[in-house]
Write a protein that holds these residues in place. Structure first.
Motif, PDB file in Angstrom:
ATOM      1  N   ILE A 152      18.508   0.763  20.267  1.00  0.00           N
ATOM      2  CA  ILE A 152      17.832  -0.547  20.220  1.00  0.00           C
ATOM      3  C   ILE A 152      17.910  -1.086  18.806  1.00  0.00           C
ATOM      4  N   GLY A 153      17.731  -2.386  18.658  1.00  0.00           N
ATOM      5  CA  GLY A 153      17.804  -3.006  17.332  1.00  0.00           C
ATOM      6  C   GLY A 153      19.193  -2.797  16.766  1.00  0.00           C
ATOM      7  N   GLY A 154      19.260  -2.303  15.547  1.00  0.00           N
ATOM      8  CA  GLY A 154      20.552  -2.098  14.905  1.00  0.00           C
ATOM      9  C   GLY A 154      21.407  -1.055  15.605  1.00  0.00           C
ATOM     10  N   SER A 155      20.779  -0.213  16.410  1.00  0.00           N
ATOM     11  CA  SER A 155      21.537   0.815  17.120  1.00  0.00           C
ATOM     12  C   SER A 155      22.049   0.298  18.464  1.00  0.00           C
ATOM     13  N   SER A 205      20.402   6.455  17.476  1.00  0.00           N
ATOM     14  CA  SER A 205      19.125   6.138  16.838  1.00  0.00           C
ATOM     15  C   SER A 205      19.126   6.731  15.438  1.00  0.00           C
ATOM     16  N   THR A 207      16.687   7.145  13.406  1.00  0.00           N
ATOM     17  CA  THR A 207      15.571   8.079  13.211  1.00  0.00           C
ATOM     18  C   THR A 207      15.489   9.130  14.313  1.00  0.00           C
ATOM     19  N   PHE A 208      16.045   8.838  15.451  1.00  0.00           N
ATOM     20  CA  PHE A 208      15.886   9.617  16.676  1.00  0.00           C
ATOM     21  C   PHE A 208      14.408   9.785  17.020  1.00  0.00           C
ATOM     22  N   THR A 210      12.695   6.717  18.072  1.00  0.00           N
ATOM     23  CA  THR A 210      12.330   5.399  18.607  1.00  0.00           C
ATOM     24  C   THR A 210      11.984   5.507  20.090  1.00  0.00           C
ATOM     25  N   GLY A 266      19.570   0.150   9.580  1.00  0.00           N
ATOM     26  CA  GLY A 266      19.947   0.077  10.991  1.00  0.00           C
ATOM     27  C   GLY A 266      20.750  -1.178  11.316  1.00  0.00           C
TER      28      GLY A 266
HETATM   29  O1  F6P Z   1      12.726  -2.480  15.052  1.00  0.00           O
HETATM   30  C1  F6P Z   1      12.696  -1.683  13.933  1.00  0.00           C
HETATM   31  C2  F6P Z   1      13.867  -0.773  13.813  1.00  0.00           C
HETATM   32  O2  F6P Z   1      13.495   0.191  12.898  1.00  0.00           O
HETATM   33  C3  F6P Z   1      15.163  -1.463  13.405  1.00  0.00           C
HETATM   34  O3  F6P Z   1      15.213  -1.717  12.063  1.00  0.00           O
HETATM   35  C4  F6P Z   1      16.165  -0.486  13.888  1.00  0.00           C
HETATM   36  O4  F6P Z   1      17.463  -1.011  13.908  1.00  0.00           O
HETATM   37  C5  F6P Z   1      15.598  -0.161  15.249  1.00  0.00           C
HETATM   38  O5  F6P Z   1      14.194  -0.118  15.033  1.00  0.00           O
HETATM   39  C6  F6P Z   1      16.065   1.111  15.873  1.00  0.00           C
HETATM   40  O6  F6P Z   1      15.792   2.210  15.079  1.00  0.00           O
HETATM   41  P1  F6P Z   1      16.514   3.599  15.291  1.00  0.00           P
HETATM   42  O7  F6P Z   1      17.964   3.398  15.079  1.00  0.00           O
HETATM   43  O8  F6P Z   1      15.902   4.523  14.306  1.00  0.00           O
HETATM   44  O9  F6P Z   1      16.240   4.019  16.715  1.00  0.00           O
END
Ligand code: F6P
Length: 540
Positions: A152-155, A205, A207-208, A210, A266
């Motif tokens: 999600i988001g950048g991933s 992800s 951070t793994f 999310t 991300g």
């Molecule tokens: O929405 C916040 C965020 O931290 C984004 O900056 C990031 O791209 C997204 O969540 C997904 O995070 P991750 O790649 O750690 O799952």
């Protein structure tokens, strides 16, 4: 850190704005017909016409002086050199290292960044090649035909946008789907019709940790194991992350993990491991061409003088409209169906980066910061919201993006598409006066309704063809525009603290929605009432 709005350069721009805000683009062109030739710049394959902006040569000089005042030159070098310019997270900002050419060295914080980047790229290319050739099979020996990226988001937004843009280059019979939302409709819709034996999940992800991604990944794992058994996970799940421990905890073999680093944000990450699904679809070679496109614009950004520097000019124009004209939004209008996800991608890139109201040093920002980015591909937008762009009361600067060469053509459609783009930017800039409309025989009472005020600024970006290389250049362009704007405003464009509170509160609220116990204390009376209503509706 002095506030930029207190600088003499800012004051000079404010005075200059007062002097030229009332001037029409018709006048500016009449006085200076050569501006159409002069106000252009090239970066790699990208050609920018910025003559339809409400600027004169003096405006550009004053904006460049503002950039100097903000220390833009030194900031660019600080970013490329790996200084910790993400101050609130104390991190380097090195997405530009993801596209370092082979052989170029870069050591940051004692780490050989260049070697790390190329090792991951090689590992990705090796794996992508095995999936594409059919050497890497699913657990039953069948080749992989669908990659499902879960992130999600950048991933998600980067690879999803780029896959959509480049799917003509997907030449190995592997297609991609992208799952992001925690709404079950997303994953269930994307799994529908898939053959588990031929499906590979890429759990992406940084951070793994999310919630959306881990929950979707669990649903996907159950879907797979119910059909193929627990042992199938090893052949059908790979991970992209910076966090090996959590990847292993989830049950994915870290040998099948593709890493990146905390110095890649991300939203700046799909040209690295986060682009794995894209690379599987288009191949390592096309992916490297995309990196070359990024690099061309990186080099241009780093070396071109401000007055001939595309990201600098576009970033400064962004500041000009946001802070001096009070524009709230910026429309991005790709005349390319393949770029249909580009505005959504840019929303995260620009708004998560520059939607800030404190400066990097923690003091409040005095200027207005990040504009609201939005858009749709032309010509669809023309039949939806362009009415407001042409005749509404708001000023909406727009970026038109077009390509000379189509991938395929029917009935001269591509020329018609381009003609529409050019017509729209011209109509926005020059409009049509009451006299011109009356001269067409329009009844007097209708004339005011038909007046097209014009004086609505836009950039036009034109490239030969939407290829991996052009796409890389386009993305790098916007990354650096964000950087220029963030530097002028003095903000940290690389953190995103504003998204954290909602995440924590959602986790606190979830039990209140599901518990059979009476609703516990809600964060506020309105939310408490909504929790009660939701539980009633669900019979809890
Ligand atoms: O929405 C916040 C965020 O931290 C984004 O900056 C990031 O791209 C997204 O969540 C997904 O995070 P991750 O790649 O750690 O799952």
């Amino acid at each position: 850190m002095a506030d930029i709005t207190e600088s003499p350069e800012w004051t000079a721009l404010a005075e200059h704005h007062a002097a030229i805000a009332g001037r029409h683009l018709r006048e500016l062109f009449a006085e200076d017909p050569d501006r159409a030739d002069r106000m252009t710049v090239t970066a790699g394959d990208l050609y920018l016409d910025y003559s339809k902006h409400r600027v004169t040569g003096e405006t550009l000089t004053l904006l460049a002086a503002l950039a100097e005042r903000a220390g833009l030159r030194a900031r660019i070098e600080a970013m490329f050199g790996g200084e910790h310019i993400n101050v609130s997270e104390d991190r380097a900002v090195l997405h530009t290292a993801l596209r370092l050419p082979p052989g170029e060295a870069l050591t940051v914080d004692g780490q050989d960044v260049a070697a790390d980047v190329h090792a991951v790229l090689d590992k990705m290319a090796g794996f992508a090649g095995r999936v594409r050739s059919g050497e890497w099979t699913g657990s039953t020996g069948k080749r992989i035909t669908t990659v499902v990226n879960i992130g999600i988001g950048g991933s998600d937004l980067g690879p999803a946008m780029a896959y959509e843009a480049l799917h003509d280059f997907a030449d190995a019979g592997v297609s991609c789907r992208f799952v992001s939302n925690i709404d079950p409709a997303d994953i269930l819709g994307k799994l529908a019709g898939l053959d588990p034996e031929q499906t590979l999940f890429v759990v992406s992800s940084k951070t793994f940790g999310t919630l959306e991604t881990l929950t979707n990944a669990k649903v996907a794992r159950r879907w797979l194991t119910e059909r193929l058994g627990d042992d199938a996970v090893a052949r059908h799940f790979v991970a992209v992350s910076t966090n090996a421990e959590r990847v292993a905890e989830f049950g994915i073999d870290t040998a099948n993990m593709f890493g990146f680093w905390d110095w890649v944000g991300g939203r700046y990450s799909f040209d690295g491991a986060i682009g794995l699904s894209l690379m599987i679809a288009i191949g390592g070679e096309a992916f490297r061409e995309m990196l070359a496109g990024f690099r061309e614009v990186d080099e241009h950004f780093r070396s071109a003088p401000f007055e001939a520097n595309m990201p600098v000019l576009m970033g400064l124009l962004g500041v000009w409209y946001t802070d001096f004209f009070g524009a709230q939004t910026r429309a991005v209008l790709p005349y390319s169906q393949r770029l249909s996800r580009f505005p959504a991608y840019l929303q995260q890139l620009t708004m998560e980066s520059n939607g800030k109201s404190v400066r990097a040093d923690g003091a409040p920002v005095i200027a207005q910061t990040g504009a609201i980015f939005w858009g749709e591909p032309g010509t669809n937008g023309q039949h939806a919201f362009y009415q407001l762009l042409h005749q509404g009361t708001r000023l909406v600067p727009a970026d038109f993006i077009g390509f000379a060469e189509p991938f395929e053509d029917r009935e001269g459609m591509h020329d018609l598409l381009t003609a529409n783009m050019l017509a729209q930017s011209s109509a926005l800039a020059f409009g049509k006066t009451a006299e011109e409309i009356a001269a067409d025989g329009t009844p007097a009472a209708v004339v005011p309704h038909k007046v097209m005020p014009g004086n609505r600024p836009s950039s036009t970006l034109l490239a030969p063809k939407l290829t991996p290389k052009t796409l890389g250049s386009l993305v790098a362009l916007y990354e650096h525009i964000v950087f220029v704007e963030g530097t002028i405003w003095g903000i940290d464009s690389f953190d995103q603290w504003g998204v954290e509170l909602g995440k924590v509160m959602a986790m606190d609220l979830a039990p209140a929605l599901t518990s059979p116990e009476p609703p516990s204390e809600a964060p506020d009376p309105s939310t408490g009432a909504l929790v009660r209503r939701y539980r009633e509706l669900r019979g809890r």
